[in-house]
Design a protein around this motif. Structure first.
Motif, PDB file in Angstrom:
ATOM      1  N   SER A 134       0.860  -1.052   0.155  1.00  0.00           N
ATOM      2  CA  SER A 134      -0.035  -0.183  -0.170  1.00  0.00           C
ATOM      3  C   SER A 134       0.887   1.231  -0.078  1.00  0.00           C
ATOM      4  O   SER A 134       2.040   1.196   0.619  1.00  0.00           O
ATOM      5  CB  SER A 134      -0.792   0.218   1.272  1.00  0.00           C
ATOM      6  N   LYS A 138      -3.510   3.766  -0.477  1.00  0.00           N
ATOM      7  CA  LYS A 138      -4.023   2.909  -1.521  1.00  0.00           C
ATOM      8  C   LYS A 138      -3.344   1.718  -1.608  1.00  0.00           C
ATOM      9  O   LYS A 138      -2.206   1.459  -1.495  1.00  0.00           O
ATOM     10  CB  LYS A 138      -4.026   4.003  -2.799  1.00  0.00           C
ATOM     11  N   LEU A 139      -4.340   0.742  -2.135  1.00  0.00           N
ATOM     12  CA  LEU A 139      -3.632  -0.711  -2.259  1.00  0.00           C
ATOM     13  C   LEU A 139      -3.291  -0.782  -3.769  1.00  0.00           C
ATOM     14  O   LEU A 139      -3.884  -0.685  -4.678  1.00  0.00           O
ATOM     15  CB  LEU A 139      -4.827  -1.954  -1.771  1.00  0.00           C
TER      16      LEU A 139
END
Lengths: 434, 292
Positions: A134, A138-139
């Motif tokens: 991440s 955000k991944l």
């Protein structure tokens, strides 16, 4: 001249026809091709076999999908990966290491596609296992395994030589000395690769301080390597290990295969390596005697107040997958990724085939047919009271990785004193902070 | 013919292909390297122009100088050990004649036709401290006290890898000397024999002076390949322990491709080219003054 011109025209016409026919063929088949770039070149054993098995299953279930695999060993993989990124031509789905030194530049430069965390709610990833995948909340990727360091040992060598399997750090030193006295290499270690020595140093820091965060604070330069007593104590421990010939002779020049073979051929009593070697107990290249006698213990802790125990472990989530943000078939690639990483696929088969310890919950897939070594590794992990996260050499920039690996090798080769090593680590950390 | 060569179009057409190849395969990449050398590019993403910063840092980088020193050591040992030996063996080979000449010529050249990966890995095994041939042989000869950690000891690792590289390159050096000796005119030797020269005099007064052009080519080649050394180091020690056996090409590779300091790697490569050019110029001058 005129003949030549005819020839050129003919050649061009043929090329065009071939292209058009080829194009029609592709259209007629209506297949979507997904390029899959893997760091698991052996497709007949271990994780590579599992990866290929899941890919084949996916193609069977989705007749319109064609998956083209390109697989290389870690180092060549990283080189080619760089070439792909430089040309912005990353394959649709690719293997990554969820560590800042490798994955941060890829995530921050927008090469990896963003994934939707909601897709993975039922995937049972262990807490924290996706941290390295991440960036800015955000991944961008999914973890494949849980990696943790253990001390593999050969039960037969311990029994034959009347040496006690170490439970404390002092017993480890005693055992090493006992094996040396009998002319047996106590621990097989691949010092040429450097990173195992980096990890061992961090393990010693954890055991000296009981503080998993200490070394990361030093990398951030919140504290200095050189001014900290526990970081110095761990460096002195490492020096002592070298001095008592804890590792095999010339371990500095030994690469991964050399150290692994030394242990597998029963020439070394112990082997400090990650849980990804859980297949040691079934490796047909080694004798039956070895396969029956290989076991593992957690790296022992130190005695005393505030010291780390054997359950304070070096563990992290390394390997995983990501999808290219510029892929023409991004949606299809994400679907494939989600299929592979479904708990009933990756986690289940990785455990049942004994090829890795998954990064997802896997106890529902226990069959009772697991190898002794697998069960042992699982117990060690389940007993962990704290885990480290990314090894320190991978926890900052790629430049810090090179620097920290060079200085630990110099230190282990006796070219630097503990103090000089810590000062060099400070310099590397400062450079990384800039 | 004369007017043909004065036609500008024809001159252009004849010169252009070679010139274009030179521009695109040599000048353009060097120019690009200089440009990247002046940036902080990591190889991925955006880059910033930082002027001569990288070049200044390279010149202050201890590893850069260690690598140069190691290359100089390799060149030195190649020239003073490998080349005299290769010359002597080439002379002996020439003397032997017949079937054994062909046989030994092939034997000496075998290491050069085997892939460097194979020979490097073979030497890594020979040097291995546990099962390596070298330590085992020393033990058999009751010379156990000479046993070493050949690739693990920072004090001897450089000599260990230099030996590998000299072994790998021996066949080439020998072959070039051998070819040179084969091309020497027989009548000079006949005249020397008639004048009563002994074989020692023949060697130093005739063979060596006549071989000077061959020696020059061979030595320049040896020095340049010492500077350029990469494969053997990458495959044996990767410059380790630490940077004790580091060479420039390997170092710039590590910087550009492992540390993601592509700009810095390019700066090293530009300075590397300059070092090579200066070396060739110096060597040419040395050999020129000795010409007669």
């Amino acid at each position: 001249m005129r003949n030549n011109r005819k020839l050129v025209v003919l050649l061009l016409a043929m090329t065009m026809i071939i292209c058009i026919v080829g194009g029609f063929n592709a259209l007629a088949a209506g297949k979507v091709t997904i390029k899959f770039f893997s760091n698991l070149p052996d497709r007949t054993a271990g994780m590579g076999k599992l990866e290929q098995f899941l890919i084949d299953n996916y193609m069977k279930e989705n007749a319109d999908i064609n998956i083209k695999v390109e697989a290389l060993q870690d180092e060549p993989y990283k080189q080619k990966f760089r070439v792909y990124t430089a040309g912005n031509q990353l394959p649709d789905i690719f293997a990554v290491w969820g560590q800042p030194a490798f994955f941060n530049p890829i995530m921050s430069s927008g090469y990896a596609a963003e994934l939707d965390p909601d897709d993975y709610k039922g995937y049972d990833f262990f807490p924290g296992s996706l941290n390295g995948f991440s960036y800015n909340g955000k991944l961008y990727g999914l973890a494949r395994n849980t990696d943790f360091m253990v001390l593999y040992y050969n039960q037969k060598l311990f029994a034959d030589n009347g040496v006690k399997v170490p439970e404390t750090y002092d017993e480890l030193i005693t055992a090493a000395k006992a094996f040396r006295a009998k002319g047996i290499a106590p621990v097989a270690h691949n010092g040429r690769d450097s990173w195992p020595t980096n990890i061992l140093y961090q393990d010693l820091v954890i055991k000296e301080s009981g503080d998993q965060e200490l070394i990361y604070k030093a990398i951030q330069q919140d504290i200095k390597f050189a001014g900290n007593e526990e970081l110095l104590a761990a460096a002195e421990d490492l020096k002592e290990l070298v001095d008592i010939e804890f590792f095999q002779d010339s371990f500095i020049a030994a690469d991964y295969g050399a150290a692994r073979n030394l242990f597998g051929q029963e020439q070394a009593a112990m082997y400090y390596m990650g849980a990804w070697e859980s297949g040691l107990g079934s490796d047909e290249n080694f004798s039956e005697s070895f396969r029956n006698n290989v076991s593992a213990v957690a790296f022992p802790g130190m005695k005393g107040e505030g010291k780390g125990k054997s359950t304070d472990m070096m563990a992290w989530n390394g390997g995983g997958y990501a999808v290219s943000s510029s892929s023409a078939v991004k949606e299809e690639a994400i679907k494939l990724l989600n299929y592979i990483m479904k708990p009933e696929n990756w986690a289940r088969y990785a455990w049942q085939m004994g090829v890795a310890i998954p990064a997802q919950k896997y106890d529902q897939y226990m069959t009772g047919k697991e190898s002794k070594l697998q069960i042992r590794l699982s117990e060690i992990l389940n007993n962990a009271t704290s885990i480290s996260g990314t090894p320190w050499n991978d926890a900052a920039t790629p430049g810090f990785k090179t620097d920290s690996q060079t200085i630990i090798q110099e230190f282990a080769a006796g070219m630097k004193t503990p103090q000089e090593f810590l000062e060099a680590a400070d310099q590397a950390a400062q450079k990384a902070q800039q | 013919m004369h007017s043909f060569l004065q036609n500008r179009k024809i001159i252009f057409m004849l010169v252009f292909p070679g010139f274009a190849i030179f521009v695109f395969a040599v000048l353009f990449p060097i120019g690009l390297s200089i440009y990247y050398g002046m940036t902080d590019w990591s190889g991925i993403g955006s880059l910033n122009f930082i002027g001569q910063e990288n070049f200044k840092n390279v010149l202050q980088d201890g590893v850069f100088w260690i690598s140069l020193k190691n290359a100089a050591a390799l060149a030195f040992f190649t020239v003073i050990l490998q080349h005299p030996l290769a010359l002597i063996f080439a002379l002996l080979l020439d003397r032997v004649g017949g079937k054994s000449e062909k046989f030994f010529r092939t034997v000496f050249f075998i290491p050069c036709i085997i892939s460097i990966i194979v020979t490097s890995k073979m030497w890594v095994n020979i040097y291995n401290s546990q099962y390596g041939l070298l330590n085992k042989v020393l033990e058999l000869l009751n010379l156990g006290f000479l046993k070493q950690q050949w690739l693990g000891d920072p004090d001897i690792v450089l000599f260990s890898v230099i030996l590998i590289m000299m072994w790998q390159g021996f066949g080439w050096a020998l072959l070039i000397y051998y070819a040179g000796i084969k091309g020497l005119p027989e009548d000079v030797y006949e005249a020397a024999r008639i004048d009563g020269a002994n074989s020692f005099q023949t060697l130093f007064k005739i063979t060596v002076p006549l071989l000077k052009p061959v020696i020059m080519v061979n030595v320049i080649w040896a020095v340049i390949s010492s500077l350029k050394q990469m494969e053997t180091i990458y495959l044996t020690t990767n410059g380790g322990p630490g940077n004790a056996s580091q060479f420039l090409a390997n170092y710039l590779y590590i910087k550009a491709f492992n540390s993601y300091e592509y700009g810095y790697g390019n700066a090293i490569s530009v300075l590397f080219v300059i070092v090579c050019l200066i070396t060739v110029l110096l060597l040419n001058r040395v050999f020129k003054t000795e010409e007669y």
